[in-house]
Design a protein around this motif. Structure first.
Motif, PDB file in Angstrom:
ATOM      1  N   SER A 165       0.829  -1.201   0.000  1.00  0.00           N
ATOM      2  CA  SER A 165       0.000   0.000   0.000  1.00  0.00           C
ATOM      3  C   SER A 165       0.865   1.255   0.000  1.00  0.00           C
ATOM      4  CB  SER A 165      -0.935  -0.002   1.216  1.00  0.00           C
ATOM      5  OG  SER A 165      -1.654   1.198   1.302  1.00  0.00           O
ATOM      6  N   LEU A 166       1.911   1.239   0.802  1.00  0.00           N
ATOM      7  CA  LEU A 166       2.821   2.387   0.854  1.00  0.00           C
ATOM      8  C   LEU A 166       3.542   2.582  -0.484  1.00  0.00           C
ATOM      9  CD1 LEU A 166       4.105   4.692   2.388  1.00  0.00           C
ATOM     10  CD2 LEU A 166       5.778   3.077   3.287  1.00  0.00           C
ATOM     11  N   GLN A 167       3.978   1.503  -1.112  1.00  0.00           N
ATOM     12  CA  GLN A 167       4.636   1.618  -2.422  1.00  0.00           C
ATOM     13  C   GLN A 167       3.690   2.230  -3.450  1.00  0.00           C
ATOM     14  OE1 GLN A 167       5.945  -2.297  -3.520  1.00  0.00           O
ATOM     15  NE2 GLN A 167       7.627  -2.333  -2.046  1.00  0.00           N
ATOM     16  N   ILE A 168       2.457   1.751  -3.462  1.00  0.00           N
ATOM     17  CA  ILE A 168       1.459   2.286  -4.398  1.00  0.00           C
ATOM     18  C   ILE A 168       1.193   3.756  -4.097  1.00  0.00           C
ATOM     19  CG2 ILE A 168      -0.979   2.126  -5.065  1.00  0.00           C
ATOM     20  CD1 ILE A 168      -0.632  -0.972  -4.708  1.00  0.00           C
ATOM     21  N   THR A 169       1.122   4.096  -2.815  1.00  0.00           N
ATOM     22  CA  THR A 169       0.915   5.486  -2.414  1.00  0.00           C
ATOM     23  C   THR A 169       2.049   6.377  -2.897  1.00  0.00           C
ATOM     24  OG1 THR A 169      -0.423   4.923  -0.493  1.00  0.00           O
ATOM     25  CG2 THR A 169       0.754   7.029  -0.414  1.00  0.00           C
ATOM     26  N   LEU A 170       3.286   5.941  -2.732  1.00  0.00           N
ATOM     27  CA  LEU A 170       4.435   6.739  -3.175  1.00  0.00           C
ATOM     28  C   LEU A 170       4.410   6.943  -4.687  1.00  0.00           C
ATOM     29  CD1 LEU A 170       7.231   5.255  -0.864  1.00  0.00           C
ATOM     30  CD2 LEU A 170       6.057   7.463  -0.630  1.00  0.00           C
ATOM     31  N   GLN A 171       4.101   5.893  -5.445  1.00  0.00           N
ATOM     32  CA  GLN A 171       4.024   6.000  -6.903  1.00  0.00           C
ATOM     33  C   GLN A 171       2.889   6.939  -7.330  1.00  0.00           C
ATOM     34  OE1 GLN A 171       3.436   1.933  -8.059  1.00  0.00           O
ATOM     35  NE2 GLN A 171       5.583   1.370  -7.805  1.00  0.00           N
ATOM     36  N   THR A 172       1.733   6.745  -6.719  1.00  0.00           N
ATOM     37  CA  THR A 172       0.567   7.552  -7.076  1.00  0.00           C
ATOM     38  C   THR A 172       0.781   9.010  -6.709  1.00  0.00           C
ATOM     39  OG1 THR A 172      -0.839   5.613  -6.703  1.00  0.00           O
ATOM     40  CG2 THR A 172      -1.943   7.754  -6.809  1.00  0.00           C
ATOM     41  N   THR A 173       1.331   9.265  -5.529  1.00  0.00           N
ATOM     42  CA  THR A 173       1.595  10.641  -5.094  1.00  0.00           C
ATOM     43  C   THR A 173       2.583  11.319  -6.038  1.00  0.00           C
ATOM     44  OG1 THR A 173       1.149  10.036  -2.796  1.00  0.00           O
ATOM     45  CG2 THR A 173       2.367  12.080  -3.165  1.00  0.00           C
ATOM     46  N   LYS A 174       3.595  10.607  -6.460  1.00  0.00           N
ATOM     47  CA  LYS A 174       4.586  11.165  -7.398  1.00  0.00           C
ATOM     48  C   LYS A 174       3.909  11.568  -8.710  1.00  0.00           C
ATOM     49  CE  LYS A 174       8.913  10.052  -9.726  1.00  0.00           C
ATOM     50  NZ  LYS A 174       9.917   9.010  -9.990  1.00  0.00           N
ATOM     51  N   ILE A 175       3.053  10.706  -9.227  1.00  0.00           N
ATOM     52  CA  ILE A 175       2.345  11.004 -10.478  1.00  0.00           C
ATOM     53  C   ILE A 175       1.442  12.222 -10.301  1.00  0.00           C
ATOM     54  CG2 ILE A 175       0.561  10.138 -12.054  1.00  0.00           C
ATOM     55  CD1 ILE A 175       1.802   7.305 -11.545  1.00  0.00           C
ATOM     56  N   ILE A 176       0.733  12.282  -9.183  1.00  0.00           N
ATOM     57  CA  ILE A 176      -0.171  13.415  -8.924  1.00  0.00           C
ATOM     58  C   ILE A 176       0.618  14.710  -8.821  1.00  0.00           C
ATOM     59  CG2 ILE A 176      -1.726  14.448  -7.211  1.00  0.00           C
ATOM     60  CD1 ILE A 176      -2.649  11.526  -6.607  1.00  0.00           C
ATOM     61  N   ARG A 177       1.698  14.694  -8.069  1.00  0.00           N
ATOM     62  CA  ARG A 177       2.509  15.913  -7.893  1.00  0.00           C
ATOM     63  C   ARG A 177       3.113  16.373  -9.216  1.00  0.00           C
ATOM     64  NH1 ARG A 177       2.393  17.470  -2.772  1.00  0.00           N
ATOM     65  NH2 ARG A 177       2.240  15.919  -1.136  1.00  0.00           N
ATOM     66  N   GLN A 178       3.547  15.438 -10.060  1.00  0.00           N
ATOM     67  CA  GLN A 178       4.093  15.814 -11.366  1.00  0.00           C
ATOM     68  C   GLN A 178       2.993  16.428 -12.235  1.00  0.00           C
ATOM     69  OE1 GLN A 178       5.757  12.114 -12.746  1.00  0.00           O
ATOM     70  NE2 GLN A 178       7.745  12.499 -11.792  1.00  0.00           N
ATOM     71  N   ALA A 179       1.801  15.870 -12.198  1.00  0.00           N
ATOM     72  CA  ALA A 179       0.693  16.395 -12.994  1.00  0.00           C
ATOM     73  C   ALA A 179       0.261  17.776 -12.519  1.00  0.00           C
ATOM     74  CB  ALA A 179      -0.484  15.424 -12.955  1.00  0.00           C
ATOM     75  N   TRP A 180       0.427  18.049 -11.220  1.00  0.00           N
ATOM     76  CA  TRP A 180      -0.019  19.314 -10.651  1.00  0.00           C
ATOM     77  C   TRP A 180       0.961  20.451 -10.925  1.00  0.00           C
ATOM     78  CZ3 TRP A 180      -4.454  17.212  -9.055  1.00  0.00           C
ATOM     79  CH2 TRP A 180      -5.443  18.074  -8.622  1.00  0.00           C
TER      80      TRP A 180
END
Length: 181
Positions: A165-180
């Protein structure tokens, strides 16, 4: 048992919305003080409305992410006081201060399958006898957890699910921050 517990869309709506509400409030995702207009008297009240267009599984994670991103994208008008009058700007807006992005990862436990299924489709959900949702953020906090059905889970498997869950969170957060950006 599991299928009977997660029966109707109406029941699922209530379950998902209360889980999202509970996790977002208890993990202090947003700056509550930043929603205050007049301290102790008047504040913005945020409501997130989500609509289901198509369901092929994993509604919890999809709705959770949608709610978090809706909050992150919310802009409120600037408010000022002029004497006793409250002035709400029509031209100046500020984003809601979102401290962190809790991301939900749901694991479905299917009999005779060694590892739980992540990002399950509707068919996999129907085969599952239990469900475990874990919400984490990039600071490695467990923001919330919910189960449905009977789980006979080894503590090591629970830790493995939390790590994934933490790995998925880190990947997803990175994608969101890059998109923002």
């Amino acid at each position: 048992e599991y299928a009977q517990q997660a029966n109707t869309l109406s029941e699922m709506r209530i379950e998902i919305s209360s889980f999202i509400d509970k996790v977002l409030k208890q993990s202090r995702t947003t700056d509550r003080e930043g929603l205050s207009i007049i301290q102790g008297k008047l504040a913005w009240n945020l409501t997130v409305e989500l609509s289901l267009l198509n369901d092929d599984g994993n509604l919890i994670d999809a709705f959770f992410l949608g709610a978090v991103l809706a909050l992150k994208n919310t802009r409120l008008p600037e408010v000022s006081m002029k004497g006793d009058n409250i002035m709400v700007s029509n031209t100046k807006f500020n984003y809601v201060n979102v401290h962190h992005l809790p991301i939900c990862t749901t694991f479905y436990f299917i009999p005779k399958v060694d590892a739980p299924v992540v990002d399950a489709c509707a068919k996999e959900e129907r085969l599952a006898t239990a469900r475990l949702s874990i919400c984490t953020n990039m600071f490695e906090d467990v923001c919330g957890m919910q189960t449905l059905g009977q789980m006979d889970i080894d503590p090591r498997q629970l830790l493995d699910c939390t790590r994934l869950s933490l790995q998925i969170t880190l990947q997803t957060t990175k994608i969101i921050r890059q998109a923002w950006e």
